[in-house]
Write a protein that holds these residues in place. Structure first.
Motif, PDB file in Angstrom:
ATOM      1  N   THR A 192       0.647  -1.453   0.368  1.00 36.94           N
ATOM      2  CA  THR A 192      -0.375   0.335  -0.062  1.00 36.94           C
ATOM      3  C   THR A 192       0.886   1.137  -0.029  1.00 36.94           C
ATOM      4  O   THR A 192       0.475   2.534   0.137  1.00 36.94           O
ATOM      5  CB  THR A 192      -1.034  -0.081   1.937  1.00 36.94           C
ATOM      6  N   ARG A 193       1.991   0.850   0.315  1.00 41.99           N
ATOM      7  CA  ARG A 193       2.773   2.308  -0.074  1.00 41.99           C
ATOM      8  C   ARG A 193       3.101   2.542  -1.318  1.00 41.99           C
ATOM      9  O   ARG A 193       4.065   3.489  -1.609  1.00 41.99           O
ATOM     10  CB  ARG A 193       4.612   1.729   0.986  1.00 41.99           C
ATOM     11  N   ASN A 194       3.046   2.019  -2.144  1.00 40.67           N
ATOM     12  CA  ASN A 194       2.741   3.093  -3.912  1.00 40.67           C
ATOM     13  C   ASN A 194       1.467   2.313  -4.691  1.00 40.67           C
ATOM     14  O   ASN A 194       1.527   1.011  -5.564  1.00 40.67           O
ATOM     15  CB  ASN A 194       3.600   1.927  -4.638  1.00 40.67           C
ATOM     16  N   ARG A 195       0.665   2.868  -3.393  1.00 38.61           N
ATOM     17  CA  ARG A 195      -1.027   2.516  -4.356  1.00 38.61           C
ATOM     18  C   ARG A 195      -1.662   2.529  -5.312  1.00 38.61           C
ATOM     19  O   ARG A 195      -2.465   1.288  -5.517  1.00 38.61           O
ATOM     20  CB  ARG A 195      -1.959   2.906  -2.745  1.00 38.61           C
ATOM     21  N   SER A 224      -9.045 -17.770 -10.797  1.00 36.30           N
ATOM     22  CA  SER A 224     -10.042 -17.266  -9.237  1.00 36.30           C
ATOM     23  C   SER A 224      -8.642 -16.435  -8.960  1.00 36.30           C
ATOM     24  O   SER A 224      -7.444 -16.863  -8.467  1.00 36.30           O
ATOM     25  CB  SER A 224     -10.903 -17.951  -8.842  1.00 36.30           C
ATOM     26  N   MET A 225      -9.168 -15.946  -8.386  1.00 36.47           N
ATOM     27  CA  MET A 225      -7.808 -15.177  -7.055  1.00 36.47           C
ATOM     28  C   MET A 225      -8.709 -15.137  -6.166  1.00 36.47           C
ATOM     29  O   MET A 225      -9.993 -15.122  -5.781  1.00 36.47           O
ATOM     30  CB  MET A 225      -8.338 -12.926  -7.346  1.00 36.47           C
ATOM     31  N   THR A 226      -8.008 -16.510  -5.068  1.00 36.03           N
ATOM     32  CA  THR A 226      -8.861 -16.585  -3.803  1.00 36.03           C
ATOM     33  C   THR A 226      -8.300 -15.939  -2.622  1.00 36.03           C
ATOM     34  O   THR A 226      -9.110 -15.451  -1.612  1.00 36.03           O
ATOM     35  CB  THR A 226      -8.281 -17.346  -3.297  1.00 36.03           C
ATOM     36  N   VAL A 227      -7.646 -15.089  -2.260  1.00 34.73           N
ATOM     37  CA  VAL A 227      -7.240 -14.085  -1.670  1.00 34.73           C
ATOM     38  C   VAL A 227      -6.049 -12.417  -2.014  1.00 34.73           C
ATOM     39  O   VAL A 227      -5.338 -12.878  -2.866  1.00 34.73           O
ATOM     40  CB  VAL A 227      -6.601 -14.408  -0.132  1.00 34.73           C
ATOM     41  N   GLU A 228      -7.054 -11.859  -1.493  1.00 37.12           N
ATOM     42  CA  GLU A 228      -5.991 -10.050  -1.770  1.00 37.12           C
ATOM     43  C   GLU A 228      -5.884  -9.401  -0.710  1.00 37.12           C
ATOM     44  O   GLU A 228      -6.595  -9.364  -0.200  1.00 37.12           O
ATOM     45  CB  GLU A 228      -6.732  -9.238  -3.485  1.00 37.12           C
ATOM     46  N   ILE A 229      -4.027  -9.454  -0.225  1.00 29.12           N
ATOM     47  CA  ILE A 229      -4.200  -8.815   1.354  1.00 29.12           C
ATOM     48  C   ILE A 229      -2.815  -7.593   1.012  1.00 29.12           C
ATOM     49  O   ILE A 229      -2.025  -7.366   0.580  1.00 29.12           O
ATOM     50  CB  ILE A 229      -3.790  -9.925   1.973  1.00 29.12           C
ATOM     51  N   ALA A 230      -3.248  -6.623   1.430  1.00 32.00           N
ATOM     52  CA  ALA A 230      -2.807  -5.567   1.344  1.00 32.00           C
ATOM     53  C   ALA A 230      -1.827  -5.360   2.093  1.00 32.00           C
ATOM     54  O   ALA A 230      -2.868  -5.788   4.078  1.00 32.00           O
ATOM     55  CB  ALA A 230      -3.675  -4.119   1.514  1.00 32.00           C
ATOM     56  N   PHE A 231      -0.796  -5.334   2.902  1.00 34.11           N
ATOM     57  CA  PHE A 231       0.326  -5.020   3.193  1.00 34.11           C
ATOM     58  C   PHE A 231       1.313  -3.355   3.669  1.00 34.11           C
ATOM     59  O   PHE A 231       1.267  -3.232   2.397  1.00 34.11           O
ATOM     60  CB  PHE A 231       1.328  -6.052   3.163  1.00 34.11           C
ATOM     61  N   GLU A 232       1.368  -3.201   3.951  1.00 30.77           N
ATOM     62  CA  GLU A 232       2.715  -1.238   4.030  1.00 30.77           C
ATOM     63  C   GLU A 232       4.211  -2.599   4.252  1.00 30.77           C
ATOM     64  O   GLU A 232       4.452  -2.603   5.289  1.00 30.77           O
ATOM     65  CB  GLU A 232       2.365  -0.961   4.759  1.00 30.77           C
ATOM     66  N   SER A 233       4.764  -1.633   3.530  1.00 30.86           N
ATOM     67  CA  SER A 233       6.478  -2.249   3.570  1.00 30.86           C
ATOM     68  C   SER A 233       6.978  -1.266   4.651  1.00 30.86           C
ATOM     69  O   SER A 233       6.297  -0.665   4.483  1.00 30.86           O
ATOM     70  CB  SER A 233       6.775  -2.232   1.712  1.00 30.86           C
ATOM     71  N   GLY A 234       8.050  -2.003   4.832  1.00 30.31           N
ATOM     72  CA  GLY A 234       8.963  -1.701   6.147  1.00 30.31           C
ATOM     73  C   GLY A 234       9.637  -2.459   6.861  1.00 30.31           C
ATOM     74  O   GLY A 234       9.030  -3.881   6.849  1.00 30.31           O
ATOM     75  N   GLU A 235       9.283  -1.861   7.706  1.00 28.57           N
ATOM     76  CA  GLU A 235      10.578  -2.649   9.116  1.00 28.57           C
ATOM     77  C   GLU A 235       9.725  -3.446   9.616  1.00 28.57           C
ATOM     78  O   GLU A 235      10.000  -4.877  10.782  1.00 28.57           O
ATOM     79  CB  GLU A 235      11.085  -1.865   9.982  1.00 28.57           C
ATOM     80  N   ASN A 236       8.221  -2.787   9.544  1.00 29.08           N
ATOM     81  CA  ASN A 236       7.764  -3.977  10.218  1.00 29.08           C
ATOM     82  C   ASN A 236       6.268  -4.891   9.841  1.00 29.08           C
ATOM     83  O   ASN A 236       5.573  -5.354  10.852  1.00 29.08           O
ATOM     84  CB  ASN A 236       6.506  -2.805  11.749  1.00 29.08           C
ATOM     85  N   ALA A 237       6.805  -4.956   8.561  1.00 30.86           N
ATOM     86  CA  ALA A 237       5.886  -6.553   7.623  1.00 30.86           C
ATOM     87  C   ALA A 237       5.970  -7.530   8.588  1.00 30.86           C
ATOM     88  O   ALA A 237       7.228  -7.897   8.811  1.00 30.86           O
ATOM     89  CB  ALA A 237       6.412  -6.110   6.210  1.00 30.86           C
TER      90      ALA A 237
END
Length: 188
Positions: free
Chosen positions: A36-39, A59-72
């Motif tokens: 999501t840092r380059n949404r 089919s797309m089974t799941v689409e997960i957003a995440f924010e990259s960085g040290e805490n990913a």
């Protein structure tokens, strides 16, 4: 108004190319994670991939957003992807994050099909990912093994000056510069 020059295809072209390739080659389901840092890039890439892949019967089974960085939490992201039982994992992220995700994926399931995006296609991908990158698919907009005299001359000059081979950003900058210089030479 800003004189934006595009020297590569748009993301839709690469997403469709990837979706069509994988659907044609037996992948029926994909679980995706996107940064999501380059949404603007990642969400449009995912939407275009999904549209083309579903149109080809996937089919797309799941689409997960995440924010990259040290805490990913790369391990947790991969566990969530794996829980979907998809044939393939799609990482829509930069080279470092893609490498970390791939390493966790290979630890959990060494045979799973891994798909990356051209954004990850830098020299750092293999440097950071190591053996986890073996067998990963990702599209590129230039041929690193190009034998044409023009590319070889550019590559040799680049390596002499920067002590490393050119990557996609260097190639795009070179092409953009050539386009601007050509336009200036023509006048107007």
């Amino acid at each position: 108004d800003d004189y934006f020059l595009r020297v590569i295809s748009d993301t839709k072209s690469y997403a469709e190319l990837s979706a069509n390739y994988h659907a044609k080659n037996g992948v029926r389901s994909v679980a995706a994670v996107f940064d999501t840092r380059n949404r603007i890039y990642t969400e449009s890439w995912l939407a275009d991939f999904k549209q083309a892949f579903v149109a080809r019967g996937g089919s797309m089974t799941v689409e997960i957003a995440f924010e990259s960085g040290e805490n990913a939490d790369y391990g947790g992201l991969v566990k969530n992807l794996a829980a979907s039982k998809a044939d393939a994992f799609l990482f829509i992220a930069n080279a470092i994050d893609t490498a970390r995700l791939a390493q966790h994926a290979r630890e959990q399931d060494a045979q799973r099909t891994l798909i990356g995006v051209e954004w990850a296609g830098t020299e750092q991908l293999i440097e950071f990912g190591g053996k986890a990158m073996d067998g990963m698919y990702l599209s590129q907009f230039f041929d690193r093994e190009d034998r044409s005299p023009e590319y070889q001359m550019f590559r040799q000059s680049y390596e002499k000056r920067f002590n490393s081979p050119p990557g996609f950003a260097s190639i795009a900058a070179y092409d953009a510069t050539k386009a601007v210089l050509d336009a200036l030479a023509r006048g107007g």
